[in-house]
Design an enzyme around this catalytic site. Structure first.
Site, PDB file in Angstrom:
ATOM      1  CG  HIS A 182      -1.765  -0.917   1.797  1.00  0.00           C
ATOM      2  ND1 HIS A 182      -2.185  -1.484   2.405  1.00  0.00           N
ATOM      3  CD2 HIS A 182      -3.069  -1.034   0.187  1.00  0.00           C
ATOM      4  CE1 HIS A 182      -3.399  -3.016   1.923  1.00  0.00           C
ATOM      5  NE2 HIS A 182      -3.739  -2.652   0.757  1.00  0.00           N
ATOM      6  CB  CYS A 269      -3.692  -0.457   8.052  1.00  0.00           C
ATOM      7  SG  CYS A 269      -2.272  -1.689   9.442  1.00  0.00           S
TER       8      CYS A 269
HETATM    9  C1  CIR Z   1      -4.595  -7.294   3.896  1.00  0.00           C
HETATM   10  O1  CIR Z   1      -3.318  -8.192   3.273  1.00  0.00           O
HETATM   11  O2  CIR Z   1      -4.962  -7.369   2.659  1.00  0.00           O
HETATM   12  C2  CIR Z   1      -3.653  -7.282   5.926  1.00  0.00           C
HETATM   13  N1  CIR Z   1      -3.364  -8.967   5.843  1.00  0.00           N
HETATM   14  C3  CIR Z   1      -3.173  -6.211   5.825  1.00  0.00           C
HETATM   15  C4  CIR Z   1      -3.700  -5.094   5.789  1.00  0.00           C
HETATM   16  C5  CIR Z   1      -2.643  -4.158   6.215  1.00  0.00           C
HETATM   17  N2  CIR Z   1      -3.515  -2.524   5.598  1.00  0.00           N
HETATM   18  C6  CIR Z   1      -2.739  -1.441   5.480  1.00  0.00           C
HETATM   19  O3  CIR Z   1      -1.081  -0.971   5.541  1.00  0.00           O
HETATM   20  N3  CIR Z   1      -3.616  -0.687   5.705  1.00  0.00           N
END
Ligand code: CIR
Length: 274
Positions: A182, A269
Site C-alpha cells: 500500500h 491500518c
Molecule cells: C492485507 O494483506 O490486506 C492485510 N493482511 C494487511 C492490511 C494492512 N493494511 C494497511 O496497511 N492499510
C-alpha cells in the site's frame, strides 16, 4: 481539520489466517496481538481521540485493518470495495457503525448515500469493478494521493476522484515501488501538514511543495505513523525514526507492532480517524 474520533476493530479469533506476503519465521502470538492492540487503542486515547472499537468478526481474519474499508475526508466516508476478495465483507460493519449516527428525522437521501449526524459524515459506497484499499490513500490538506497497487485498480481511483474531486479535493495517482502493498507502507501524513517518507521509496518531489521528513531506508516500516496535530504514534521498534520525529518537535507514542507486522499490517491500518 484535526480528527477527534477514531474507529478501530478488535482482532479476529482467526487473525493467524490473515493475508500476508511476509514469510512468517515466527507464528502470530494471538495473546500478544491482543495486548498490542489494546496498547494501540490506549495510545489513540492518549492522543486526544474518542475511540470506538467495533467487535471483531471471527469469520474475517483481517478485520482489525479497518483503514482499508473507508476513505474519510471533507465530511464524506467512501466505503471501499477492498482489493482482496477475502476482505470484501469487512466494510459492512464499518458502514453500519458510521451510519449508526444517522438522524432518524432526516429525510432519506436514497441510493448508496446517507448523511450521518453525530459525526456529520456522508456515506458513499464504492461499487465493483472498482477496488481500492484505504491504505493506498493519503490525505494531505486538499490533496488525496492514491497508490496504484495490486489492491487498488484504475476504476477504484476513478471512483475516488468521482467522489472527492467535486468536493474540492485533488486526487493524485502514484505508481508504487515494486513489492509495496500500500502507499502508506512508505509514507504517512503528519498532523501539521508534513509528510513522513521512507528514504529511497518515492522522490520527495512527488508531494509538490509539501514539507517531507525522511525516515532511514533501514526503518522503512516506521514511515507509517498515526498523527493528530503534533502527537505521533510510532512503531516502538524503530529508534532512528523516533529520533527524527522527536528532533522535529513531535510528541511520541510508541506502540509495539511485532504481531500486526506478521500480517503485513502497521499502525495507520488499525484505525479510521475523523
Ligand atoms: C492485507 O494483506 O490486506 C492485510 N493482511 C494487511 C492490511 C494492512 N493494511 C494497511 O496497511 N492499510
Amino acid at each position: 481539520m484535526m480528527p477527534v474520533r477514531a474507529l478501530t476493530r478488535g482482532i479476529s479469533d482467526r487473525f493467524v489466517d490473515a493475508l500476508s506476503a511476509v514469510l512468517r519465521v515466527q507464528p502470530i502470538d494471538l495473546a500478544l496481538a491482543h495486548a498490542q492492540h489494546r496498547a494501540y487503542g490506549q495510545a489513540l486515547a492518549a492522543m486526544g481521540l474518542q475511540v470506538t472499537e467495533l467487535a471483531a468478526d471471527p469469520a474475517l481474519p483481517d478485520c482489525v485493518f479497518v483503514e482499508d474499508t473507508a476513505v474519510i475526508a471533507g465530511g464524506v466516508a467512501l466505503l471501499t470495495h477492498p482489493g482482496a476478495p477475502s476482505r470484501r465483507a469487512e466494510p459492512a460493519a464499518v458502514a453500519a457503525a458510521l451510519a449508526g449516527t444517522l438522524d432518524p428525522s432526516a429525510p432519506p437521501t436514497g441510493g448508496a448515500s446517507a448523511r450521518g449526524l453525530a459525526a456529520s459524515l456522508e456515506l458513499v459506497t464504492m461499487q465493483p469493478p472498482a477496488t481500492l484499499d484505504g491504505g493506498d490513500c493519503m490525505v494531505v490538506a486538499r490533496t488525496i494521493y492514491v497508490g496504484r497497487s495490486a489492491r487498488t485498480n484504475a476504476a477504484g481511483i476513478a471512483a475516488l476522484a468521482a467522489v472527492f474531486e467535486p468536493r474540492g479535493f485533488t486526487v493524485v495517482a502514484l505508481a508504487l515501488p515494486p513489492g509495496v502493498l500500500h502507499l502508506k507502507c512508505v509514507c504517512s501524513p503528519l498532523g501539521d501538514g508534513r509528510i513522513l517518507l521512507a528514504a529511497g521509496s518515492l522522490p520527495p518531489s512527488t508531494f509538490g511543495g509539501a514539507s517531507v521528513l525522511v525516515v532511514p531506508a533501514a526503518e522503512t516500516y516506521a514511515a507509517n505513523v498515526v498523527s493528530v496535530g503534533m502527537q505521533v504514534m510510532v512503531a516502538a521498534e524503530y529508534p532512528e525514526t523516533q529520533a527524527v520525529l522527536a528532533r522535529a518537535g513531535y510528541v511520541l507514542h510508541p506502540v509495539a507492532t511485532t504481531e500486526v507486522r506478521k500480517a503485513d499490517g502497521s499502525l495507520t491500518c488499525q484505525s479510521l480517524l475523523f
